[in-house]
Structures are given as C-alpha cells and as structure tokens.
Design a protein around this motif. Sequence first.
Motif, PDB file in Angstrom:
ATOM      1  N   SER A  64     -76.158   6.465 -28.269  1.00 39.68           N
ATOM      2  CA  SER A  64     -74.903   6.846 -27.620  1.00 39.68           C
ATOM      3  C   SER A  64     -73.750   6.617 -28.590  1.00 39.68           C
ATOM      4  O   SER A  64     -73.803   5.736 -29.438  1.00 39.68           O
ATOM      5  N   MET A  65     -72.720   7.435 -28.466  1.00 40.21           N
ATOM      6  CA  MET A  65     -71.567   7.389 -29.346  1.00 40.21           C
ATOM      7  C   MET A  65     -70.311   7.544 -28.512  1.00 40.21           C
ATOM      8  O   MET A  65     -70.200   8.497 -27.755  1.00 40.21           O
ATOM      9  N   ILE A  66     -69.365   6.616 -28.637  1.00 34.27           N
ATOM     10  CA  ILE A  66     -68.103   6.680 -27.905  1.00 34.27           C
ATOM     11  C   ILE A  66     -67.008   7.107 -28.869  1.00 34.27           C
ATOM     12  O   ILE A  66     -66.886   6.568 -29.967  1.00 34.27           O
ATOM     13  N   ARG A  67     -66.232   8.074 -28.438  1.00 36.24           N
ATOM     14  CA  ARG A  67     -65.116   8.568 -29.251  1.00 36.24           C
ATOM     15  C   ARG A  67     -63.881   8.687 -28.360  1.00 36.24           C
ATOM     16  O   ARG A  67     -63.981   8.955 -27.166  1.00 36.24           O
ATOM     17  N   LEU A 106     -75.908  14.277 -23.159  1.00 41.49           N
ATOM     18  CA  LEU A 106     -75.080  13.938 -21.993  1.00 41.49           C
ATOM     19  C   LEU A 106     -73.664  13.643 -22.475  1.00 41.49           C
ATOM     20  O   LEU A 106     -73.470  12.990 -23.503  1.00 41.49           O
ATOM     21  N   VAL A 107     -72.682  14.132 -21.723  1.00 41.55           N
ATOM     22  CA  VAL A 107     -71.273  13.871 -22.026  1.00 41.55           C
ATOM     23  C   VAL A 107     -70.676  13.130 -20.846  1.00 41.55           C
ATOM     24  O   VAL A 107     -70.749  13.600 -19.711  1.00 41.55           O
ATOM     25  N   GLU A 108     -70.098  11.968 -21.112  1.00 37.68           N
ATOM     26  CA  GLU A 108     -69.431  11.181 -20.077  1.00 37.68           C
ATOM     27  C   GLU A 108     -67.961  11.031 -20.449  1.00 37.68           C
ATOM     28  O   GLU A 108     -67.633  10.543 -21.527  1.00 37.68           O
ATOM     29  N   PHE A 162     -70.984  10.366 -25.804  1.00 42.27           N
ATOM     30  CA  PHE A 162     -72.087  11.301 -25.971  1.00 42.27           C
ATOM     31  C   PHE A 162     -73.381  10.496 -26.002  1.00 42.27           C
ATOM     32  O   PHE A 162     -73.460   9.480 -26.692  1.00 42.27           O
ATOM     33  N   VAL A 163     -74.396  10.950 -25.275  1.00 43.10           N
ATOM     34  CA  VAL A 163     -75.688  10.258 -25.225  1.00 43.10           C
ATOM     35  C   VAL A 163     -76.795  11.273 -25.494  1.00 43.10           C
ATOM     36  O   VAL A 163     -76.852  12.317 -24.837  1.00 43.10           O
ATOM     37  N   PHE A 164     -77.654  10.972 -26.462  1.00 45.85           N
ATOM     38  CA  PHE A 164     -78.869  11.762 -26.680  1.00 45.85           C
ATOM     39  C   PHE A 164     -79.866  11.227 -25.657  1.00 45.85           C
ATOM     40  O   PHE A 164     -80.396  10.135 -25.801  1.00 45.85           O
ATOM     41  N   ILE A 165     -80.074  11.981 -24.601  1.00 50.50           N
ATOM     42  CA  ILE A 165     -80.867  11.522 -23.456  1.00 50.50           C
ATOM     43  C   ILE A 165     -82.303  11.207 -23.874  1.00 50.50           C
ATOM     44  O   ILE A 165     -82.972  12.030 -24.484  1.00 50.50           O
TER      45      ILE A 165
END
Length: 195
Positions: A64-67, A106-108, A162-165
């Motif tokens: 997961s990556m937070i931007r 996935l986009v949160e 962003f999460v690579f499920i």
Amino acid sequence: MNIKKQVTMGIMSAALGIMLIVGGTFAFFSDSVTSNNTFAAGTLELGIDKPQLINIKNIKPGDSMIRDFELQNNGTLDIQKVVLETDYKVIDANGNNTEDFGDHILVEFLYNVNNFDEVIFKTTLAELKNMSPEAINKNIFYPELGDEGLPAGETHDFIVKFVFIENGKDQNQFQGDALELEWTFTAYQKDGEPK
C-alpha cells in the motif's frame, strides 16, 4: 401671371414652407451625457501542487502507498465542485493477462493525514474509471469541500491510498506489468447570481 408660373411659385412656396418646418424641429435645447461601462469576466483556474502523485516500482500484492496532494483555486471565481476523470493504460509485460490490472488496485480517499483509517470512499481503479462525474463529486469531493466548494484563493489537501489487492489467488500474470494512471481534475463554477 400665367398658370404655369403660379403653379411653379406655389410648389416653391410649399417646398420652402416644408424646409422651414423640418428645419425648425431642431431648434430646441438639448444635452447629453455618456456612461462608460465594463463587464470583466472572472477566471476559474484549478491547480494541483503535484503533477505526478505516484511513481513507484516493484510493488507486490499487499503493498500500500499513501500520497497526499493539494487542489488549489488560483482563479478569481469560487469553485462549486470538482470532478475527477480516471484513465489508465496497462502494459502487459508478458502478454498473458486475463484480467484487468486496474481491478487489482484499490483506491481509498482518506479524510486527513492524522486519520489514515477514516475512508471517505474506496473503489478499484477499474470501477473509478467507469464512474460518472456526478458520482465522483458526490462520493469523493463533496464530503471534503461541502456546499462551500473551493473559494477563490484557497487550497484543500487530499489524501489517497493505493493498495495492490492481495486476493489470495494466483496473481502471477501481473509480474513485470505496469499501470500508467492519468487523473484529470475538472472544476466547475458556482451558479450565477445578481450583482
């Protein structure tokens, strides 16, 4: 005097009378004043502080990556709403994909930096690409901007994760693949009003 001369004199007298009447209609007082007016249109200018939100390599399922990014109203008019258009291109390195890589990202959209677990809205990139502009505004931007929108000269921070499920299944088809994401933000003015 003969008739011809009398008729001619009569016509000339009538013509002279008409000229005096017409000329006499302009013999009155007058005055004038000029009003100089201007209609200057305002500007609607949406800006973003980071033209590239994410550029990461070697991700794997479960990463997961937070931007964060900042939307800016650099114009003179208030922005009523913002919509987001999503487009992406998948580079299938081995030509073996049977699924869309966008279904696995996935986009949160998160509330703020201090509360990464508070999700405004989440969806996959594939679903986000197919959403209508109104649905995107309602689910992503309206909860943050509300009825006020983004006033002229102001900014608003957004956080996205962003999460690579990791789906527990074989995802080997995505090894070496890349996804090139393009987000286009569009701002709309507030309704016109009496001035």
